[in-house]
Write an enzyme that holds these catalytic residues in place. Structure first.
Site, PDB file in Angstrom:
ATOM      1  N   GLU A 102     104.235  26.458  -5.120  1.00  0.00           N
ATOM      2  CA  GLU A 102     103.423  25.333  -4.608  1.00  0.00           C
ATOM      3  C   GLU A 102     103.177  25.629  -3.140  1.00  0.00           C
ATOM      4  OE1 GLU A 102     102.269  22.808  -6.245  1.00  0.00           O
ATOM      5  OE2 GLU A 102     103.435  22.828  -8.101  1.00  0.00           O
ATOM      6  N   CYS A 140     100.892  18.875   2.317  1.00  0.00           N
ATOM      7  CA  CYS A 140     100.184  20.021   1.730  1.00  0.00           C
ATOM      8  C   CYS A 140      98.792  19.643   1.255  1.00  0.00           C
ATOM      9  CB  CYS A 140     100.994  20.609   0.588  1.00  0.00           C
ATOM     10  SG  CYS A 140     101.422  19.394  -0.660  1.00  0.00           S
ATOM     11  N   LYS A 165     117.992  25.492  -2.038  1.00  0.00           N
ATOM     12  CA  LYS A 165     117.943  25.745  -0.596  1.00  0.00           C
ATOM     13  C   LYS A 165     116.891  24.861   0.092  1.00  0.00           C
ATOM     14  CE  LYS A 165     116.151  28.505   3.002  1.00  0.00           C
ATOM     15  NZ  LYS A 165     116.277  27.350   3.833  1.00  0.00           N
TER      16      LYS A 165
HETATM   17  P1  NAP Z   1     107.686  27.851   4.850  1.00  0.00           P
HETATM   18  O1  NAP Z   1     107.862  28.328   6.224  1.00  0.00           O
HETATM   19  O2  NAP Z   1     106.935  28.684   3.886  1.00  0.00           O
HETATM   20  O3  NAP Z   1     109.149  27.546   4.296  1.00  0.00           O
HETATM   21  C1  NAP Z   1     109.384  26.976   3.029  1.00  0.00           C
HETATM   22  C2  NAP Z   1     110.798  27.253   2.590  1.00  0.00           C
HETATM   23  O4  NAP Z   1     110.968  28.661   2.409  1.00  0.00           O
HETATM   24  C3  NAP Z   1     111.859  26.842   3.604  1.00  0.00           C
HETATM   25  O5  NAP Z   1     112.997  26.395   2.917  1.00  0.00           O
HETATM   26  C4  NAP Z   1     112.139  28.145   4.315  1.00  0.00           C
HETATM   27  O6  NAP Z   1     113.412  28.178   4.897  1.00  0.00           O
HETATM   28  C5  NAP Z   1     112.058  29.131   3.162  1.00  0.00           C
HETATM   29  N1  NAP Z   1     111.819  30.531   3.542  1.00  0.00           N
HETATM   30  C6  NAP Z   1     111.465  31.050   4.738  1.00  0.00           C
HETATM   31  N2  NAP Z   1     111.367  32.396   4.665  1.00  0.00           N
HETATM   32  C7  NAP Z   1     111.640  32.739   3.387  1.00  0.00           C
HETATM   33  C8  NAP Z   1     111.671  33.968   2.682  1.00  0.00           C
HETATM   34  N3  NAP Z   1     111.414  35.129   3.272  1.00  0.00           N
HETATM   35  N4  NAP Z   1     111.978  33.955   1.371  1.00  0.00           N
HETATM   36  C9  NAP Z   1     112.220  32.781   0.734  1.00  0.00           C
HETATM   37  N5  NAP Z   1     112.217  31.588   1.356  1.00  0.00           N
HETATM   38  C10 NAP Z   1     111.919  31.557   2.665  1.00  0.00           C
HETATM   39  O7  NAP Z   1     106.988  26.438   4.803  1.00  0.00           O
HETATM   40  P2  NAP Z   1     107.303  25.199   5.721  1.00  0.00           P
HETATM   41  O8  NAP Z   1     106.794  25.508   7.082  1.00  0.00           O
HETATM   42  O9  NAP Z   1     108.723  24.803   5.550  1.00  0.00           O
HETATM   43  O10 NAP Z   1     106.442  24.061   5.003  1.00  0.00           O
HETATM   44  C11 NAP Z   1     105.089  23.876   5.174  1.00  0.00           C
HETATM   45  C12 NAP Z   1     104.288  24.543   4.069  1.00  0.00           C
HETATM   46  O11 NAP Z   1     104.659  24.028   2.793  1.00  0.00           O
HETATM   47  C13 NAP Z   1     102.810  24.248   4.190  1.00  0.00           C
HETATM   48  O12 NAP Z   1     102.092  25.436   3.981  1.00  0.00           O
HETATM   49  C14 NAP Z   1     102.558  23.250   3.067  1.00  0.00           C
HETATM   50  O13 NAP Z   1     101.233  23.229   2.606  1.00  0.00           O
HETATM   51  C15 NAP Z   1     103.498  23.732   2.033  1.00  0.00           C
HETATM   52  N6  NAP Z   1     103.752  22.673   1.048  1.00  0.00           N
HETATM   53  C16 NAP Z   1     103.170  22.758  -0.195  1.00  0.00           C
HETATM   54  C17 NAP Z   1     103.365  21.756  -1.143  1.00  0.00           C
HETATM   55  C18 NAP Z   1     102.708  21.815  -2.496  1.00  0.00           C
HETATM   56  O14 NAP Z   1     103.059  21.007  -3.346  1.00  0.00           O
HETATM   57  N7  NAP Z   1     101.774  22.701  -2.746  1.00  0.00           N
HETATM   58  C19 NAP Z   1     104.182  20.663  -0.830  1.00  0.00           C
HETATM   59  C20 NAP Z   1     104.753  20.598   0.437  1.00  0.00           C
HETATM   60  C21 NAP Z   1     104.531  21.610   1.366  1.00  0.00           C
HETATM   61  P3  NAP Z   1     113.640  27.838   6.454  1.00  0.00           P
HETATM   62  O15 NAP Z   1     112.746  26.696   6.794  1.00  0.00           O
HETATM   63  O16 NAP Z   1     115.075  27.495   6.508  1.00  0.00           O
HETATM   64  O17 NAP Z   1     113.296  29.069   7.201  1.00  0.00           O
END
Ligand code: NAP
Ligand code: MG
Length: 490
Positions: free
Chosen positions: A249, A283, A174
């Site tokens: 992550e 991130c 997804k």
């Molecule tokens: P997010 O809001 O947490 O979303 C991540 C993914 O989870 C998306 O595909 C999102 O889908 C999905 N999602 C949303 N609600 C969910 C739920 N209740 N259950 C399961 N999945 C769900 O993060 P983001 O805003 O896309 O990305 C930014 C974040 O990613 C930042 O905090 C960044 O630090 C982190 N990140 C971490 C790493 C690492 O390697 N540690 C790498 C890259 C990014 P939808 O978007 O379709 O709602």
């Protein structure tokens, strides 16, 4: 208008749900495609396909060499479409073409790395005290649910898909609803590679529905999630339903410590790269600069001089160095944090505005932004902004630098700049983060484990560690003297 499809059991499918979402180019707000929003039931049906395919053995029971052939084939096909993939990624995410080109190249490398790694003879054997020959073997976990964010759509996907498939799992993947474009392309490539049907499945739609359905499903054996810490917590809770394996992550608020004996220009240069690369939507971004008081003023002024020259604009435009913010909601989040920083009493030393001139009003763009006079309790120092906003603090001595560096709930990345090797090593060893650099920032490759301490996650991506996330470990004890044990008397 392009209508995206999902991919399951080797076929392209739509959703019954009449609600669809628009996929936007954040540099222009132009609609790139319409995407389905799968229902919970449709997600569960796709999970069932993945489960049946896993159990059939068409993938889990073929040789690692055969699986590797498919992965190399996928990598070769990605390489043929390298330019197209980079343009798609830049258009949907907003990043510069150059950044997208690096992502695509790294994604290809990742598939090749895991294809090679899985062919390496693996396993252990041991002599046991009971006249047994012991073997330790690795097996696929089963159905892997893979969820990625919007900041590195293709690369984060490859970090999961390549090891999950190499290990023999079937997958339900997804992407973020915001950035499905390059992933649909990747699945077209996977389809053309002839991968057995049902092995790799793509579901599109809302995280709160699909991500939740994947995380709580009893038919998913591992959920591997990259995203925010708050959603990671929800995934972990949902995963407890069947105690599935988890790999998380999550976010970061990473410290970048600059000592006064650092090579000054190198430190300023990497400090800029650390926070403004990817418009700070990274991130591991070095979002907290911790600078020795002796060079603080000079450092801040050189940093701002260079930040002023960063060319912000549409990622596909020649000469642009920092692209768009990926979505309107992310733009608003960043602007809200800038307001909070001001209210909390930090000094806005540079930037702080949305850019709305020379065509940039057509998309979501923010100036490189610098806060000084910050203190540890402020939200701009504690919370992940995920944008081009840096907070610069000063320190007096080594102990204070370490204290400031570790004063958040996150522990993803961190760096130290100093020409005193022993000191740099001493300090980096005390930084509670999983990904660190001395006199560098951001550089990494697929052979080394990636992941966080504290609230930045659980487990590691990449390298041999990244493969192990998708494997179960079994001991097999083979009796070398086949005769009764006679534990009980007759
Ligand atoms: P997010 O809001 O947490 O979303 C991540 C993914 O989870 C998306 O595909 C999102 O889908 C999905 N999602 C949303 N609600 C969910 C739920 N209740 N259950 C399961 N999945 C769900 O993060 P983001 O805003 O896309 O990305 C930014 C974040 O990613 C930042 O905090 C960044 O630090 C982190 N990140 C971490 C790493 C690492 O390697 N540690 C790498 C890259 C990014 P939808 O978007 O379709 O709602
Ligand atoms: Mg989100």
């Amino acid at each position: 208008m392009i209508e995206l499809k999902m991919y399951s059991n080797g076929e392209w499918i739509g959703s019954e749900n009449k609600d669809k979402s628009k996929v936007i180019n954040p540099a222009t707000k132009e609609v790139l495609a319409i995407a389905p929003q799968a229902t919970k039931k449709e997600t569960e049906d796709i999970i069932t396909i993945a489960k049946q395919t896993f159990e059939s053995g068409v993938w889990s029971e073929i040789s690692p060499q055969d699986r590797a052939r498919y992965l190399f084939n996928i990598a070769d096909r990605m390489a043929e479409k390298q330019e197209e993939l980079a343009v798609i990624e830049s258009s949907n995410n907003g990043k510069t073409k150059l950044e997208a080109e690096y992502d695509v190249a790294d994604a290809i490398s990742c598939f090749r790395y895991y294809a090679g790694l899985i062919m390496k003879a693996d396993g252990e054997s041991y002599d046991s005290p009971d006249l047994m020959q012991g073997l330790i073997v690795k097996e696929p976990v089963g159905v892997a649910g893979l969820i990625v964010p919007w900041n590195f759509p293709l690369l984060m996907a490859s970090w999961k898909i390549a090891p999950a498939l190499a290990a023999g799992n079937t997958i339900v993947f997804k992407p973020s609803e915001t950035t499905p474009m390059s992933l649909v392309k990747l699945f077209e490539i996977i389809h053309k590679s002839g991968l057995p049907k049902g092995v790799a499945n793509l579901v599109l739609g809302k995280g709160s529905i699909i991500g939740q359905a994947i995380s709580e499903s009893h038919d998913v054996d591992i959920v591997s999630f990259t995203g925010s810490t708050s959603v990671g917590q929800q995934v972990m809770k949902a995963a407890s339903s069947n105690l599935k394996k988890i790999s998380l992550e999550l976010g970061g608020k990473s410290p970048n410590i600059i000592f006064s004996d650092a090579d000054f220009e190198t430190a300023v240069d990497y400090a800029l790269f650390g926070i403004y690369y990817g418009a700070g939507q990274v991130c591991s971004a070095g979002s907290r600069l911790i600078v020795h008081e002796d060079i603080y003023e000079e450092f801040v002024s050189s940093f701002i001089d260079r930040a002023k020259n960063i060319k912000v604009g549409p990622g596909l435009q020649e000469g642009v160095e920092m692209g768009a913010i990926t979505s309107e909601s992310q733009l608003n989040r960043i602007l809200d944090y800038i307001e909070k920083g001001k209210k909390e009493g930090a000094t806005l030393a540079y930037g702080g505005n949305q850019l709305k001139e020379n065509g940039l009003e057509k998309g979501y763009f923010v100036e490189p932004t610098v806060f000084t006079n910050v203190s540890s309790h402020m939200s701009i120092v504690q919370e992940e902004i995920f944008g081009p906003v840096v907070a610069i603090q000063s320190f007096k001595n080594e102990a204070e630098a370490i204290k400031l560096a570790n004063e958040t709930d996150y522990g993803l990345a961190g760096a130290v700049f100093s020409q005193d090797g022993a000191k740099a090593m001493r300090v980096i060893k005390k930084v509670k983060s999983g990904i660190t650099w001395i006199n560098s920032y951001h550089t990494t490759h697929e052979g080394t484990p990636w992941g966080g301490y504290k609230q930045s996650g659980i487990g590691r991506s990449l390298g041999t560690y990244g493969l192990e996330e998708y494997q179960e470990v079994k001991q097999i004890n083979v009796n070398l003297a086949v005769e009764p044990i006679n534990w009980f008397s007759n």
